[in-house]
Design an enzyme around this catalytic site. Structure first.
Site, PDB file in Angstrom:
ATOM      1  N   ARG A 169       0.853  -1.184   0.000  1.00 22.61           N
ATOM      2  CA  ARG A 169       0.000   0.000   0.000  1.00 22.61           C
ATOM      3  C   ARG A 169       0.887   1.231   0.000  1.00 22.61           C
ATOM      4  NH1 ARG A 169      -3.367  -2.887  -1.526  1.00 22.61           N
ATOM      5  NH2 ARG A 169      -5.488  -3.230  -0.735  1.00 22.61           N
ATOM      6  N   GLU A 217      -4.238   7.389  -7.382  1.00 21.14           N
ATOM      7  CA  GLU A 217      -4.314   6.431  -8.481  1.00 21.14           C
ATOM      8  C   GLU A 217      -5.529   6.702  -9.349  1.00 21.14           C
ATOM      9  OE1 GLU A 217      -2.099   2.749  -6.112  1.00 21.14           O
ATOM     10  OE2 GLU A 217      -4.194   2.532  -6.703  1.00 21.14           O
ATOM     11  N   HIS A 231      -0.690  -0.382 -10.106  1.00 19.45           N
ATOM     12  CA  HIS A 231      -1.441  -1.171  -9.122  1.00 19.45           C
ATOM     13  C   HIS A 231      -2.016  -2.433  -9.778  1.00 19.45           C
ATOM     14  CE1 HIS A 231      -3.733  -0.747  -5.067  1.00 19.45           C
ATOM     15  NE2 HIS A 231      -3.438  -2.023  -5.325  1.00 19.45           N
TER      16      HIS A 231
END
Length: 372
Positions: free
Chosen positions: A278, A309, A328
């Site tokens: 994370r 993001e 991601h």
């Protein structure tokens, strides 16, 4: 009256399983007695959208925007008994309060995410309001471990930046910093001791790397027995002693800012840091500045998670020549997403009263395998 034992139950599918898996998933939800309403915002394939529209009620909204999510959960007073998502949607206190309002015909009792984390869910509010949270920890462990090792190798060997240099016609830039380091003979430090870290340990050991592990307080010497790596007592010891550091801890109050400027300064010159956990765990700005100073902290980094993001993506690391960036995507393999979908269906089956039987197995077209 609504609840786990009342039919019919309404299900808001904020984002269905990817591709053809969506059809099997929706049919399995229906087999549990749920009535799916499917959000098509993230279904890009026109043919698939049409097939979903032909069988299910659909909506189209941005599930990452809190006001839109809350409004669609209210559904003009109809409400929903359950919610399913894949992405980290903002299931905040406000959203949960609106989704459980006493005036709704159906009040939310279950929120499931086909992924390991739930850090964008307000778990305290969910507990207070009687909303059960279900996730699928470990379903994507193999996928995340694979990309982790790929990013380690890219950081060590410079695969992506050498390819970019060659595409620009610069052989000289492509062969800079040769020879490189390698995993063979390297010491790899894992921050975290869960399923993903254990997979990474096994994979890197196959490259003849030595593995050190720094886990949570629960990772006692007794639990470390049989682990494919050496348990170390402190994060500082691991950072100072390893050639490669890979981060595998969840986003919690305890892990926010776990690795900042001071911790990065402990790392060896020439070392590599990889973060597929994370963004909150490794401070982006601190890592960016550390990478620009070859005498302080890591030499290279590879990062799959960022503070901002999606369509509004921005990060100092995207412009840092010493950092490989990835969108991601660590857990996004077809096998991992299929596993997560199936596990979440099992969680829904248990919650709504079918723990023994579970949903019927289906092929990508949604047909029962038992009848084919």
């Amino acid at each position: 009256m609504t609840g786990p034992h009342c039919l019919p139950r309404r299900l808001l599918v904020v984002d269905p399983a990817p591709g053809e898996q969506a059809l099997a998933e929706l049919n399995a939800f229906a087999a549990l007695g749920l009535e799916p309403v499917v959000n098509l915002r993230r279904v890009a394939d026109a043919a698939l959208r049409a097939r979903i529209e032909a069988s299910w009620e659909t909506v189209d909204f941005d599930g990452f925007r809190e006001p839109e999510l809350a409004a669609h959960l209210e559904a003009e007073g109809h409400g929903y008994d359950a919610l399913k998502c894949r992405a980290g949607i903002p299931l905040t206190r406000t959203v949960l309060e609106r989704a459980t309002h006493p005036g709704l015909r159906h009040r939310l009792v279950l929120a499931g995410r086909a992924a390991a984390g739930s850090d964008t869910f307000d778990r305290a509010a969910a507990t207070r309001l009687g909303v059960a949270i279900r996730t699928t920890p470990g379903a994507n462990a193999a996928a995340v471990a694979e990309l982790t090792v790929a990013l380690v190798l890219d950081a060590l060997r410079g695969v992506s930046r050498r390819a970019a240099a060659l595409r620009e016609g610069s052989w000289g830039a492509a062969v800079e910093d040769l020879p490189t380091g390698s995993l063979a003979g390297a010491r790899v430090g894992l921050v975290g001791s869960g399923a993903i870290a254990r997979r990474v340990a096994g994979l890197t050991r196959a490259f003849d790397a030595e593995v050190w592990v720094c886990g949570s307080p629960r990772f006692t010497p007794e639990r470390a027995v049989g682990w494919p790596g050496r348990r170390v007592e402190s994060l500082a010891e691991l950072l100072a002693g390893c050639d490669v550091v890979s981060v595998h801890v969840p986003a919690t109050a305890e892990t926010v800012g776990l690795i900042g400027a001071a911790e990065l300064r402990l790392m060896r010159p020439g070392s590599v840091l990889v973060n597929t956990s994370r963004a909150s765990v490794v401070r982006e700005e601190a890592l960016h500045h550390a990478l620009l100073d070859p005498n302080r902290g890591p030499w290279r980094a590879a990062v799959d998670v960022f503070d901002t993001e999606g369509p509004r993506f921005s990060s100092l690391l995207a412009g840092n020549p010493h950092c490989t960036v990835s969108p991601h995507a660590a857990g996004m393999t077809r096998a991992a997403m299929r596993e997560a979908s199936q596990r979440l269906l099992g969680e829904f089956a248990s919650f709504f009263g079918r723990p023994e039987e579970g949903p019927p197995a289906t092929d990508p077209e949604g047909r029962s395998r038992q009848s084919s």
